[in-house]
Design an enzyme around this catalytic site. Structure first.
Site, short mmCIF file in Angstrom:
data_model
loop_
_atom_site.label_atom_id
_atom_site.label_comp_id
_atom_site.label_asym_id
_atom_site.label_seq_id
_atom_site.Cartn_x
_atom_site.Cartn_y
_atom_site.Cartn_z
CE LYS A 204 -3.68 1.96 2.72
NZ LYS A 204 -4.48 1.67 3.85
CD GLU A 210 9.16 -5.96 7.30
OE1 GLU A 210 8.97 -4.95 6.78
OE2 GLU A 210 9.08 -6.53 8.48
N GLY A 264 -5.21 -2.17 5.41
CA GLY A 264 -4.30 -3.51 4.66
C GLY A 264 -4.90 -4.58 4.93
NE ARG A 265 -6.76 -4.59 11.20
CZ ARG A 265 -6.08 -3.35 11.23
NH1 ARG A 265 -4.98 -3.13 10.61
NH2 ARG A 265 -6.47 -2.52 12.28
CD GLU A 350 -2.07 -5.28 11.94
OE1 GLU A 350 -0.99 -5.19 12.24
OE2 GLU A 350 -2.69 -5.20 10.80
CG HIS A 381 -4.66 -36.90 16.26
ND1 HIS A 381 -4.69 -38.39 16.62
CD2 HIS A 381 -5.71 -36.92 15.33
CE1 HIS A 381 -5.53 -38.92 15.96
NE2 HIS A 381 -6.35 -38.20 15.21
CE LYS A 509 5.79 -1.30 10.54
NZ LYS A 509 4.86 -0.55 9.70
#
Ligand code: G6Q
Length: 543
Positions: A204, A210, A264-265, A350, A381, A509
């Site tokens: 965005k 990263e 973003g999410r 978030e 399990h 950050k």
């Protein structure tokens, strides 16, 4: 004005006192209509919420909590394009990205529906041209693989969706690189041929460290193989920062934009969905959007007591605030939803992992729970022991399809039987008389029974929702994601937090930026605390 949150939640306390010692086993025994009362269909999704610690009066009180919090008013303000994301002064309009109706969508005085449709059309043209081989790589070979380079909201949604819809993938395989850990991109590139690979830089802001680090590594890899001139044929970008995309060397007709009113999410519905569209085709992507739209319309119009996102949210608040259960498990009996919990972790944690109210004051109540999960039956399990007999109670959402994509005898029936059995077991538990009868039937002596009995008891009375759907197809998945988006919205509104910012990710950050020169050895770490200094020193000693 919404009622004060603490006072509002406190209205549930008498219901809790009344129900805290009531076992669901007894509630089912006493009311044969319980399933009909506490279940509903919304579009593609059926929800059974009868295995919850509620009765009709308690459910009515939960509905009153949403009313007193004025959640519907905030929902309508969101839909009207108001800046409900107050700390970033933005509208929250991901619903506009999947709206196919005729009404204008007004944000800041402008109808954005034309822009939304234009980007979707451009994505469609590009995706279909790549899929058909009309647009190829620099050497004329067909693009067979796309690598989405993005992180957080620019990765989790598309990565989860492509995995969930793998039966619909054709022509182009999508890969996802997110971590700054070089292992991520190295492993992805290892199996790829530069001539047939398209990179999509999804960011965005187009500044995320990263993503830009991975994008530059990908660019170097491609340039080394095919030369600098090939870059523009092998890169596309998804961003709101069009200038930065151009500066990276991406052709203008390969830059797909979106807007600051898409968080973003919440962006898988936007240009960020391009890798999904490339993998499953434009028509399937549109079905995915339409599934979300169907849930949006339900959310916008159904009364609270028949509104699926409201119901899930209210039950969640009931357990988080009143029963003090701190985690919530989402357990898909649907292998391809393997990344659904990871996706929801961002979606929910978030959004509602906050301690400051919209007013700026600190909250005096619990907010977002820890969300986690893994597909069944594997989880059975592994960690289900704790869900059944641990000291804490974990409310669960089970997700399961009525039909598999595969025709493999009994696989699906066994999967479904396991899913339904787990919710039954959590609700019923196993009491002393039942364990005793079982042990006696197995021929155990009285002493053996006395020793074993406490270990074999299941308290039961543990809540779960079950969401059942016909098949995990694009439309159903769209509805499912939108359901959880709106659940998170309702909870944020009840807790009076801003679900649309994420300041909590900033500090790390900032500090990472400051630490980098110490880690590279350009600067010493003396200004840091002794642990951080010690770690930097130990790191250098190991190099
Ligand atoms: C999501 C967050 C966050 C964001 C990433 C990537 O709601 O805003 O996860 O999506 O930090 O950001 P960019 O898309 O700007 O690279």
């Amino acid at each position: 004005m919404p009622t004060n949150v603490a006072d509002n939640l406190a209205t549930l306390k008498p219901e809790y006192e009344r129900l805290k010692n009531v076992h669901m086993r007894d509630m089912f025994r006493d009311d044969s209509g319980r399933f009909d009362k506490f279940s509903l269909q919304a579009g593609e999704l059926f929800l059974d919420f009868s295995k919850n610690r509620i009765d009709e009066p308690a459910f009515a009180k939960l509905v009153d909590v949403a009313k007193a919090a004025d959640v519907e008013a905030l929902r309508d303000r969101m839909w009207a394009g108001e800046h409900i994301n107050i700390t970033e002064d933005r509208a929250v309009q991901h619903m506009a990205l999947r709206y196919f109706g005729a009404e204008p969508i007004i944000i800041d005085g402008e109808d954005v529906s034309k822009d939304v449709a234009a980007v979707l059309a451009a994505m469609r043209t590009f995706a279909e041209a790549i899929r058909s081989g009309e647009i190829n790589g620099s050497t004329g070979k067909k693009i067979t693989d796309v690598v989405n380079i993005g992180i957080g909201g620019s990765d989790l949604g598309p990565a989860m969706v492509v995995r969930a819809l793998s039966p619909y993938v054709s022509e182009v395989k999508a890969h996802f690189v997110s971590n700054v850990d070089g292992a991520d991109i190295a492993d992805a590139l290892a199996s790829l041929n530069p001539e047939t690979t398209l990179f999509i830089v999804a960011s965005k802001t187009f500044t995320t460290d990263e993503t830009m680090t991975n994008a530059n590594t990908a660019k170097t890899w491609l340039q080394n193989a095919l030369g600098e001139a090939a870059v523009s044929d092998h890169f596309a970008a998804l961003s709101t920062n069009l200038d930065a995309c151009a500066a990276f060397g991406i052709k203008s007709d390969r830059i797909f934009g979106f807007w600051d009113w898409v968080g973003g999410r919440y962006s898988v519905w936007s240009a960020i969905g391009l890798p999904v569209m490339l993998a499953i085709g434009a028509d399937n992507f549109e079905a995915f959007l339409r599934g979300a739209e169907e849930m949006d319309q339900h959310f916008l119009s159904a009364p609270i007591d028949q509104n699926m996102p409201f119901i899930l949210a209210l039950l969640g608040a009931w357990y988080r605030n009143i029963f003090d259960y701190s985690t919530h498990a989402v357990l898909p009996y649907d292998q391809r939803l393997g990344r659904f919990a990871a996706y929801l972790q961002q979606q929910d944690m978030e959004s509602n992992g906050k301690q400051i109210q919209r007013s700026g004051e600190k909250v005096d109540w619990e907010t977002g729970p820890i969300v986690w999960g893994e597909p069944g039956t594997n989880g059975q399990h592994a960690f289900y022991q704790l869900i059944h007999q641990g000291t804490g109670v974990i409310p669960v959402d089970f997700l399961v399809a009525a039909n598999a994509h595969e025709d493999l005898p009994l696989h699906h029936e066994k999967l479904v039987a396991n899913c339904f059995a787990q919710s039954e077991a959590l609700m019923l538990g196993k009491n002393e008389a039942e364990v005793r009868t079982e042990l006696q039937a197995a021929g155990k002596t009285e002493t053996e029974i006395a020793d074993l009995l406490p270990h074999k008891l299941f308290p039961g009375n543990r809540p779960s929702n079950t969401i059942l759907y016909k098949k995990l197809d694009p439309k159903t998945l769209g509805s499912l994601i939108a359901l959880y988006e709106h659940k998170v919205f309702v909870q944020g509104a009840i807790w009076n937090v801003n679900s649309y910012d994420q300041w909590g990710v900033e500090l790390g950050k900032q500090l990472a930026k400051a630490l980098l020169p110490k880690v590279t050895g350009e600067e010493d770490a003396d200004s840091h605390d002794s642990s951080t200094q010690g770690l930097v020193k130990a790191f250098h000693a190991l190099r």
